[in-house]
Design a protein around this motif. Structure first.
Motif, mmCIF file in Angstrom:
data_model
loop_
_atom_site.group_PDB
_atom_site.id
_atom_site.type_symbol
_atom_site.label_atom_id
_atom_site.label_comp_id
_atom_site.label_asym_id
_atom_site.label_seq_id
_atom_site.Cartn_x
_atom_site.Cartn_y
_atom_site.Cartn_z
ATOM 1 N N PRO A 237 9.890 29.113 -8.823
ATOM 2 C CA PRO A 237 11.040 28.828 -9.688
ATOM 3 C C PRO A 237 11.940 27.745 -9.104
ATOM 4 O O PRO A 237 11.799 27.337 -7.948
ATOM 5 N N VAL A 238 12.889 27.302 -9.913
ATOM 6 C CA VAL A 238 13.835 26.260 -9.496
ATOM 7 C C VAL A 238 14.594 26.673 -8.238
ATOM 8 O O VAL A 238 14.912 25.835 -7.378
ATOM 9 N N THR A 239 14.854 27.955 -8.095
ATOM 10 C CA THR A 239 15.615 28.431 -6.927
ATOM 11 C C THR A 239 14.857 28.262 -5.620
ATOM 12 O O THR A 239 15.446 28.413 -4.543
ATOM 13 N N GLN A 240 13.558 27.933 -5.677
ATOM 14 C CA GLN A 240 12.768 27.776 -4.460
ATOM 15 C C GLN A 240 12.677 26.326 -3.992
ATOM 16 O O GLN A 240 11.920 26.027 -3.067
ATOM 17 N N PHE A 241 13.413 25.415 -4.617
ATOM 18 C CA PHE A 241 13.549 24.072 -4.063
ATOM 19 C C PHE A 241 14.521 24.129 -2.891
ATOM 20 O O PHE A 241 15.552 24.837 -2.955
ATOM 21 N N PRO A 242 14.258 23.401 -1.816
ATOM 22 C CA PRO A 242 15.104 23.502 -0.622
ATOM 23 C C PRO A 242 16.571 23.153 -0.847
ATOM 24 O O PRO A 242 17.441 23.642 -0.115
ATOM 25 N N ASN A 243 16.868 22.322 -1.835
ATOM 26 C CA ASN A 243 18.258 21.907 -2.048
ATOM 27 C C ASN A 243 18.981 22.757 -3.090
ATOM 28 O O ASN A 243 20.132 22.458 -3.435
ATOM 29 N N VAL A 244 18.349 23.811 -3.601
ATOM 30 C CA VAL A 244 19.031 24.749 -4.497
ATOM 31 C C VAL A 244 19.488 25.927 -3.647
ATOM 32 O O VAL A 244 18.681 26.723 -3.163
ATOM 33 N N LEU A 245 20.796 26.033 -3.465
ATOM 34 C CA LEU A 245 21.352 27.006 -2.522
ATOM 35 C C LEU A 245 21.569 28.378 -3.134
ATOM 36 O O LEU A 245 21.477 29.396 -2.439
ATOM 37 N N ILE B 226 -2.787 21.399 -6.531
ATOM 38 C CA ILE B 226 -1.479 21.135 -5.924
ATOM 39 C C ILE B 226 -0.586 20.500 -6.977
ATOM 40 O O ILE B 226 -1.044 19.695 -7.793
ATOM 41 N N VAL B 227 0.684 20.855 -6.962
ATOM 42 C CA VAL B 227 1.658 20.362 -7.927
ATOM 43 C C VAL B 227 2.674 19.493 -7.199
ATOM 44 O O VAL B 227 3.162 19.859 -6.120
ATOM 45 N N MET B 228 2.996 18.337 -7.779
ATOM 46 C CA MET B 228 3.991 17.437 -7.196
ATOM 47 C C MET B 228 5.094 17.184 -8.216
ATOM 48 O O MET B 228 4.816 16.879 -9.380
ATOM 49 N N ALA B 229 6.342 17.322 -7.784
ATOM 50 C CA ALA B 229 7.495 17.123 -8.657
ATOM 51 C C ALA B 229 8.365 15.996 -8.127
ATOM 52 O O ALA B 229 8.570 15.857 -6.915
ATOM 53 N N LYS C 279 1.527 24.387 -3.364
ATOM 54 C CA LYS C 279 0.108 24.685 -3.514
ATOM 55 C C LYS C 279 -0.043 25.995 -4.276
ATOM 56 O O LYS C 279 0.832 26.862 -4.225
ATOM 57 N N ASN C 280 -1.150 26.111 -4.973
ATOM 58 C CA ASN C 280 -1.400 27.335 -5.717
ATOM 59 C C ASN C 280 -1.341 28.540 -4.788
ATOM 60 O O ASN C 280 -1.954 28.550 -3.713
ATOM 61 N N GLY C 281 -0.596 29.553 -5.205
ATOM 62 C CA GLY C 281 -0.447 30.763 -4.404
ATOM 63 C C GLY C 281 0.793 30.778 -3.547
ATOM 64 O O GLY C 281 1.183 31.846 -3.044
ATOM 65 N N GLU C 282 1.424 29.622 -3.358
ATOM 66 C CA GLU C 282 2.670 29.581 -2.582
ATOM 67 C C GLU C 282 3.857 29.832 -3.497
ATOM 68 O O GLU C 282 3.806 29.563 -4.702
ATOM 69 N N ASN C 283 4.947 30.302 -2.934
ATOM 70 C CA ASN C 283 6.120 30.619 -3.727
ATOM 71 C C ASN C 283 7.322 29.778 -3.330
ATOM 72 O O ASN C 283 8.455 30.204 -3.449
#
Length: 417
Positions: free
Chosen positions: A145-153, A202-205, A217-221
Motif C-alpha cells: 500500500p501507499v503507506t509502505q513507501f519510505p517517505n510516507v510517515l 517486479i514493479v517500478m513506480a 518484488k512480488n511477495g514483498e510488502n
C-alpha cells in the motif's frame, strides 16, 4: 458463425489432413479432430480471432486452451473515461469497435496510474490500497500500500483533510488529503512482466512530487527507493532484466534490482535541451528517446473559455552507444509508438492490418496540470513524422464524450495471460 483465414499459411501436413476429411466433416466443422483444431488455433495471433475461434462450438472450445500460448503483443485499445456504472469502454482505434468490460475495481473513487503487459495499476482514494488487475481475466494482485513507501510517515483516516503525513526529498514534513495522494503521489507504474506468467515479476513506480524511483518484488510488502536514480523520473521501461529510467536531460539510469540492494549504472549522453516531457522506448533493435512539446491554448468549447494545453510536436532520437549520444531521426519507418501513462510501447504497423507506420499515438499524461478535474480537451491523437501534423483519433474526436471527461483515456494492451 464464419471464421475467415488464409488456410494457405498452414503447414503442408495440415493441407493433407484437410483434404482427407470426409464430405460429412466438411459440412460439420464441429467434428474436426481436436489435434487439428489445436494446431490451427496456434496460428491465430489476434486475440479477437482467437476468442471467436473458441466461440464457434463446444468442440472447438474444449480443444483449445482458454489462455493462448502463442499470442503476440496485441494492438492497444483506448480505455475510455469512466461513467456512472462499473462498465468501462475500450475502443480499437483501427476498426472503431467498442468493447465493454465490467470493471468495478476502476470505480470513481480510484485512479489508474499505469498500464503494463495488459494489467492496470490502480490507486484507491479512500484507502492506501494499490492493486493490479487484468481486465480480460479479472485476476488481481495487491501491491504494497501507499503507506509502505519510505517517505510516507503516517496515515490516519480520521484526520480529515490531512490523512497522510509525507516527507519531501529535502526532509520537509507535510500533509496530504486522500484525493491529493490518490491523484498526485504516484506518477506512473510499470511492471517487468505479466504476473500470470512470471511469479518473480517486479514493479517500478515513479513518484510525482519527489522524483523518486521505488520498486517492489512480488511477495514483498514494502517499497524500496533507488537513491542513486533520484530525479530519473521522466519515464521508465523494462528490458532484458533491467529497468531503464530517463532524466529530463536525456541521461539514463540503468537499474538492476534483482539482488538484495539495487545496483545502478548510467548512460551519460550530452544534455538534451528543450521539450516538456521525455519518453523512453525500446524497439526490436534500439532505444529511442521521444521529446514531447506542449503549449497553452484557449478553448471555447461548451460555451466557456478555458486555458488548456496541447501537444504541438514530437522529436525522436536514437541512442548511439559510441559516445554515447542521442541522434535525431526523422522517420520511424514501419514503427508505431504508443505513449502516455502506459508502459511506452513500439509495434510494427505491418503486423496489424489497417495500421500505418511512422506515427506516434499519444494520450494525455501531463501530470502537473491535468488533475483535480481540469476542464479542457483531452490531449490525445497521433503525430505523423513525415509532415509534423497532429490528427485526432477517429474513435475519439476532439471535444467528444463531453460527459466522460475525466480521467483521460489510456492505452491498454489486451492480454489474456
Amino acid at each position: 458463425m464464419s471464421v475467415d483465414h488464409d488456410w494457405s499459411e498452414l503447414p503442408p501436413e495440415l493441407h493433407h489432413d484437410l483434404s482427407e476429411l470426409s464430405p460429412e466433416l466438411h459440412r460439420d466443422w464441429s467434428e474436426l479432430p481436436p489435434e487439428l483444431l489445436h494446431t490451427i488455433a496456434n496460428y491465430l495471433i489476434n486475440l479477437t480471432d482467437y476468442l471467436h475461434f473458441r466461440a464457434v462450438c463446444s468442440t472447438w472450445r474444449s480443444s483449445t486452451p482458454a489462455t493462448p500460448i502463442n499470442l503476440h503483443c496485441q494492438l492497444p485499445w483506448l480505455m475510455l473515461p469512466k461513467n456512472r456504472s462499473n462498465r468501462r469502454g475500450f475502443i480499437n482505434f483501427v476498426d472503431n469497435k467498442l468493447h465493454f468490460l465490467n470493471l468495478p475495481e476502476a470505480s470513481n473513487r480510484r485512479r489508474r496510474c499505469g498500464s503494463s503487459h495488459g494489467w492496470l495499476i490502480i490507486v484507491d482514494e479512500s484507502s492506501p490500497l494499490i492493486l493490479m488487475i487484468n481486465p480480460i481475466t479479472k485476476v488481481t494482485f495487491n501491491l504494497p500500500p501507499v503507506t509502505q513507501f519510505p517517505n510516507v510517515l503516517n496515515f490516519d483516516f480520521y484526520s480529515v483533510g490531512r490523512e497522510y503525513t509525507v516527507r519531501s526529498s529535502d526532509g520537509e514534513v507535510y500533509t496530504r488529503n486522500l484525493k491529493e495522494m490518490c491523484d498526485l503521489f504516484i506518477r506512473k507504474v510499470v511492471i517487468s512482466s505479466s504476473p500470470s506468467r512470471d511469479p518473480n515479476f517486479i514493479v517500478m513506480a515513479i513518484l510525482n512530487e519527489t522524483g523518486e524511483l521505488a520498486y517492489c518484488k512480488n511477495g514483498e510488502n514494502l517499497w524500496n527507493f533507488i537513491d542513486e536514480a533520484r530525479f530519473y523520473a521522466e519515464d521508465v521501461i523494462y528490458f532484458e532484466g533491467l529497468f531503464y529510467a530517463v532524466h529530463k536531460s536525456g541521461e539514463i539510469a540503468v537499474c538492476d534490482v534483482t539482488g538484495d540492494s539495487p545496483s545502478v549504472s548510467f548512460i551519460e549522453t550530452p544534455r538534451q535541451i528543450g521539450g516538456d516531457m521525455q519518453y523512453l522506448v525500446r524497439t526490436n533493435d534500439e532505444f529511442l528517446l521521444v521529446t514531447r512539446y506542449l503549449e497553452l491554448d484557449l478553448d471555447a468549447a461548451y460555451h466557456q473559455l478555458d486555458v488548456v494545453y496541447k501537444t504541438v510536436e514530437f522529436c525522436v532520437f536514437r541512442l548511439v552507444l559510441e559516445g554515447p549520444r542521442w541522434e535525431k531521426i526523422n522517420c520511424l519507418g514501419d514503427k508505431m509508438l504508443f505513449l502516455g501513462e502506459n508502459s511506452s510501447l513500439a509495434l510494427l504497423a505491418s503486423d496489424f492490418p489497417g495500421c500505418v507506420g511512422n506515427r506516434i499515438y499519444f494520450t494525455d499524461d501531463y501530470c502537473e496540470a491535468n488533475y483535480d478535474g481540469v476542464n479542457g480537451n483531452h490531449d490525445l491523437g497521433y503525430y505523423k513524422l513525415e509532415d509534423g501534423s497532429i490528427e485526432a483519433l477517429s474513435c475519439y474526436p476532439r471535444n467528444s464524450h463531453s460527459m466522460l471527461r475525466w480521467p483521460p483515456p489510456i492505452w491498454f494492451t489486451p492480454n489474456p495471460c
